[in-house]
Scaffold this motif. Structure first.
Motif, PDB file in Angstrom:
ATOM      1  N   PHE A   7       7.304  12.646  -0.302  1.00 45.00           N
ATOM      2  CA  PHE A   7       6.244  12.641   0.708  1.00 45.00           C
ATOM      3  C   PHE A   7       5.798  14.068   1.057  1.00 45.00           C
ATOM      4  O   PHE A   7       4.599  14.358   1.119  1.00 45.00           O
ATOM      5  CB  PHE A   7       6.738  11.926   1.979  1.00 45.00           C
ATOM      6  CG  PHE A   7       5.807  12.107   3.153  1.00 45.00           C
ATOM      7  CD1 PHE A   7       4.645  11.351   3.248  1.00 45.00           C
ATOM      8  CD2 PHE A   7       6.079  13.045   4.138  1.00 45.00           C
ATOM      9  CE1 PHE A   7       3.774  11.534   4.320  1.00 45.00           C
ATOM     10  CE2 PHE A   7       5.215  13.234   5.206  1.00 45.00           C
ATOM     11  CZ  PHE A   7       4.066  12.471   5.298  1.00 45.00           C
ATOM     12  N   TRP A   8       6.776  14.967   1.287  1.00 47.88           N
ATOM     13  CA  TRP A   8       6.466  16.341   1.704  1.00 47.88           C
ATOM     14  C   TRP A   8       5.820  17.130   0.574  1.00 47.88           C
ATOM     15  O   TRP A   8       4.906  17.920   0.798  1.00 47.88           O
ATOM     16  CB  TRP A   8       7.733  17.041   2.218  1.00 47.88           C
ATOM     17  CG  TRP A   8       8.262  16.351   3.432  1.00 47.88           C
ATOM     18  CD1 TRP A   8       9.334  15.517   3.498  1.00 47.88           C
ATOM     19  CD2 TRP A   8       7.698  16.370   4.749  1.00 47.88           C
ATOM     20  NE1 TRP A   8       9.479  15.030   4.778  1.00 47.88           N
ATOM     21  CE2 TRP A   8       8.495  15.538   5.559  1.00 47.88           C
ATOM     22  CE3 TRP A   8       6.609  17.015   5.325  1.00 47.88           C
ATOM     23  CZ2 TRP A   8       8.215  15.347   6.912  1.00 47.88           C
ATOM     24  CZ3 TRP A   8       6.333  16.825   6.684  1.00 47.88           C
ATOM     25  CH2 TRP A   8       7.132  15.992   7.450  1.00 47.88           C
ATOM     26  N   LYS A   9       6.314  16.882  -0.646  1.00 46.09           N
ATOM     27  CA  LYS A   9       5.732  17.579  -1.805  1.00 46.09           C
ATOM     28  C   LYS A   9       4.276  17.146  -1.991  1.00 46.09           C
ATOM     29  O   LYS A   9       3.381  17.965  -2.181  1.00 46.09           O
ATOM     30  CB  LYS A   9       6.519  17.240  -3.090  1.00 46.09           C
ATOM     31  CG  LYS A   9       7.952  17.694  -3.060  1.00 46.09           C
ATOM     32  CD  LYS A   9       8.611  17.282  -4.369  1.00 46.09           C
ATOM     33  CE  LYS A   9      10.114  17.250  -4.233  1.00 46.09           C
ATOM     34  NZ  LYS A   9      10.784  16.735  -5.406  1.00 46.09           N
ATOM     35  N   TYR A  64      18.455  16.421   1.710  1.00 41.16           N
ATOM     36  CA  TYR A  64      17.038  16.791   1.808  1.00 41.16           C
ATOM     37  C   TYR A  64      16.107  15.713   1.258  1.00 41.16           C
ATOM     38  O   TYR A  64      14.917  15.728   1.520  1.00 41.16           O
ATOM     39  CB  TYR A  64      16.793  18.112   1.068  1.00 41.16           C
ATOM     40  CG  TYR A  64      17.521  19.287   1.665  1.00 41.16           C
ATOM     41  CD1 TYR A  64      17.216  19.728   2.951  1.00 41.16           C
ATOM     42  CD2 TYR A  64      18.484  19.970   0.945  1.00 41.16           C
ATOM     43  CE1 TYR A  64      17.883  20.805   3.511  1.00 41.16           C
ATOM     44  CE2 TYR A  64      19.156  21.048   1.490  1.00 41.16           C
ATOM     45  CZ  TYR A  64      18.858  21.461   2.768  1.00 41.16           C
ATOM     46  OH  TYR A  64      19.515  22.519   3.313  1.00 41.16           O
ATOM     47  N   LYS A  65      16.643  14.816   0.468  1.00 39.66           N
ATOM     48  CA  LYS A  65      15.811  13.744  -0.111  1.00 39.66           C
ATOM     49  C   LYS A  65      15.394  12.721   0.942  1.00 39.66           C
ATOM     50  O   LYS A  65      14.489  11.922   0.718  1.00 39.66           O
ATOM     51  CB  LYS A  65      16.567  13.044  -1.257  1.00 39.66           C
ATOM     52  CG  LYS A  65      16.668  13.894  -2.521  1.00 39.66           C
ATOM     53  CD  LYS A  65      15.328  13.998  -3.243  1.00 39.66           C
ATOM     54  CE  LYS A  65      15.411  14.989  -4.406  1.00 39.66           C
ATOM     55  NZ  LYS A  65      14.072  15.449  -4.816  1.00 39.66           N
ATOM     56  N   LYS A  91      13.410  20.393  -3.228  1.00 38.49           N
ATOM     57  CA  LYS A  91      14.542  19.506  -2.933  1.00 38.49           C
ATOM     58  C   LYS A  91      14.152  18.364  -1.980  1.00 38.49           C
ATOM     59  O   LYS A  91      14.939  17.455  -1.758  1.00 38.49           O
ATOM     60  CB  LYS A  91      15.677  20.303  -2.267  1.00 38.49           C
ATOM     61  CG  LYS A  91      16.336  21.337  -3.154  1.00 38.49           C
ATOM     62  CD  LYS A  91      17.447  22.026  -2.359  1.00 38.49           C
ATOM     63  CE  LYS A  91      18.066  23.167  -3.144  1.00 38.49           C
ATOM     64  NZ  LYS A  91      18.957  23.975  -2.279  1.00 38.49           N
ATOM     65  N   ALA A  92      12.970  18.488  -1.384  1.00 40.50           N
ATOM     66  CA  ALA A  92      12.591  17.539  -0.322  1.00 40.50           C
ATOM     67  C   ALA A  92      12.103  16.197  -0.871  1.00 40.50           C
ATOM     68  O   ALA A  92      11.894  16.038  -2.072  1.00 40.50           O
ATOM     69  CB  ALA A  92      11.506  18.170   0.551  1.00 40.50           C
ATOM     70  N   HIS A  93      11.922  15.250   0.030  1.00 32.94           N
ATOM     71  CA  HIS A  93      11.391  13.923  -0.304  1.00 32.94           C
ATOM     72  C   HIS A  93       9.976  14.068  -0.882  1.00 32.94           C
ATOM     73  O   HIS A  93       9.229  14.984  -0.497  1.00 32.94           O
ATOM     74  CB  HIS A  93      11.348  13.088   0.979  1.00 32.94           C
ATOM     75  CG  HIS A  93      11.012  11.647   0.761  1.00 32.94           C
ATOM     76  ND1 HIS A  93       9.708  11.198   0.686  1.00 32.94           N
ATOM     77  CD2 HIS A  93      11.796  10.556   0.588  1.00 32.94           C
ATOM     78  CE1 HIS A  93       9.708   9.893   0.501  1.00 32.94           C
ATOM     79  NE2 HIS A  93      10.968   9.489   0.429  1.00 32.94           N
ATOM     80  N   LEU A 103      11.128  23.367  -1.027  1.00 30.77           N
ATOM     81  CA  LEU A 103      10.469  22.065  -0.902  1.00 30.77           C
ATOM     82  C   LEU A 103      10.730  21.196  -2.131  1.00 30.77           C
ATOM     83  O   LEU A 103      10.604  19.976  -2.067  1.00 30.77           O
ATOM     84  CB  LEU A 103       8.959  22.265  -0.689  1.00 30.77           C
ATOM     85  CG  LEU A 103       8.214  21.093  -0.075  1.00 30.77           C
ATOM     86  CD1 LEU A 103       8.647  20.851   1.366  1.00 30.77           C
ATOM     87  CD2 LEU A 103       6.714  21.301  -0.118  1.00 30.77           C
TER      88      LEU A 103
END
Lengths: 189, 82
Positions: B60-62, A6-7, B56-58, B54
């Protein structure tokens, strides 16, 4: 089950396409809500009186239905990742139940408003109310259809993590949109 | 069920009932609007970061989501107050 990184900027939970849709929807509803707030400055008394006509209890209970449904959706995804298909399907049904409860209460609210004569052309507040909540209801209906299809595939065993995460992201998007609509339509004027 | 999800749900429902009660029981909403909007922003973030994972996300998305939140609630607050 494949492990998703997910990263990676291209793989947010739910997929990049779903997140692009989520942002487009949020921006669209956001602009409409800002237009509503600007309009309220010109007719503050009318907006205050119209807001008082809406029943905040309906709005709050509907918010609880959607939030609880979102919680069950998150649990569905979690159970699916643990390979507990039966539990996952059970929580998915609870998710759909929350969505149906939302639609039933919304229908009751719409029925009462129409019976009292507060239709889309009553005044500018109700024009915004009907358009914004109406478009949101359409999103909930589409979300429920997706969840119904996903539940069928879940039973057949033909579902990937990406599929269920994308469906979950769409369902949560309905929560996010409602969390923008609820305070502005029901509470702040 | 994950403990963090349960805590998040309790917080979300509490914030919803609190803001609804605040709106119903107050005659002068001018300054309470700010409290209601902040509570809504927190609820929005809890769903995105906890339920939609979210967190866990990159970055950019946060960042993109936080930017949307700040711009939206910021613009609404400015229009309401001035």
């Amino acid at each position: 089950m494949t492990k998703i990184n997910y990263k990676n900027i291209y793989y947010p939970p739910g997929g990049i396409l779903m997140w692009l849709i989520i942002f487009l929807e949020l921006i669209t509803f956001g602009i409409a809500l800002i237009a509503l707030v600007i309009n309220s400055k010109e007719n503050s008394d009318l907006f205050h009186q119209s807001r008082l006509i809406l029943n905040p209890s309906f709005g709050a209970i509907n918010t609880v239905f959607l939030l609880t449904s979102g919680f069950f959706m998150a649990t569905t995804v979690h159970q699916f990742k643990l390979n507990n298909v039966k539990k996952s399907s059970f929580y998915l049904k609870l998710t759909m139940l929350g969505g149906f409860m939302f639609l039933i209460l919304k229908s009751v609210e719409y029925f009462i408003k129409l019976k009292e004569g507060f239709s889309i052309d009553y005044n500018s507040f109700f024009t915004f109310y009907w358009l914004l909540t109406g478009f949101h209801v359409i999103h909930v209906m589409v979300g429920l259809t997706i969840l119904f299809v996903i539940n069928k595939s879940l039973k057949k065993g033909s579902l990937s993590v990406e599929d269920i995460e994308a469906s979950a992201a769409f369902w949560h998007m309905c929560d996010l949109i409602w969390l923008l609509l609820f305070p502005i339509l029901y509470l702040i004027f | 069920m994950r403990k963090k999800d349960i805590i998040t749900l309790v917080l979300l429902i509490s914030a919803t009932l609190f803001t609804a009660a605040l709106s119903v029981n107050s005659d002068d909403l001018k300054y309470l609007v700010f409290v209601i909007l902040i509570a809504s922003g927190i609820k929005f973030s809890l769903i995105a970061f906890q339920f939609m994972e979210l967190k866990k996300a990159h970055t950019f998305w946060k960042t993109a989501l936080i930017c949307f939140l700040v711009i939206f609630f910021g613009v609404v607050s400015i229009i309401v107050f001035y």
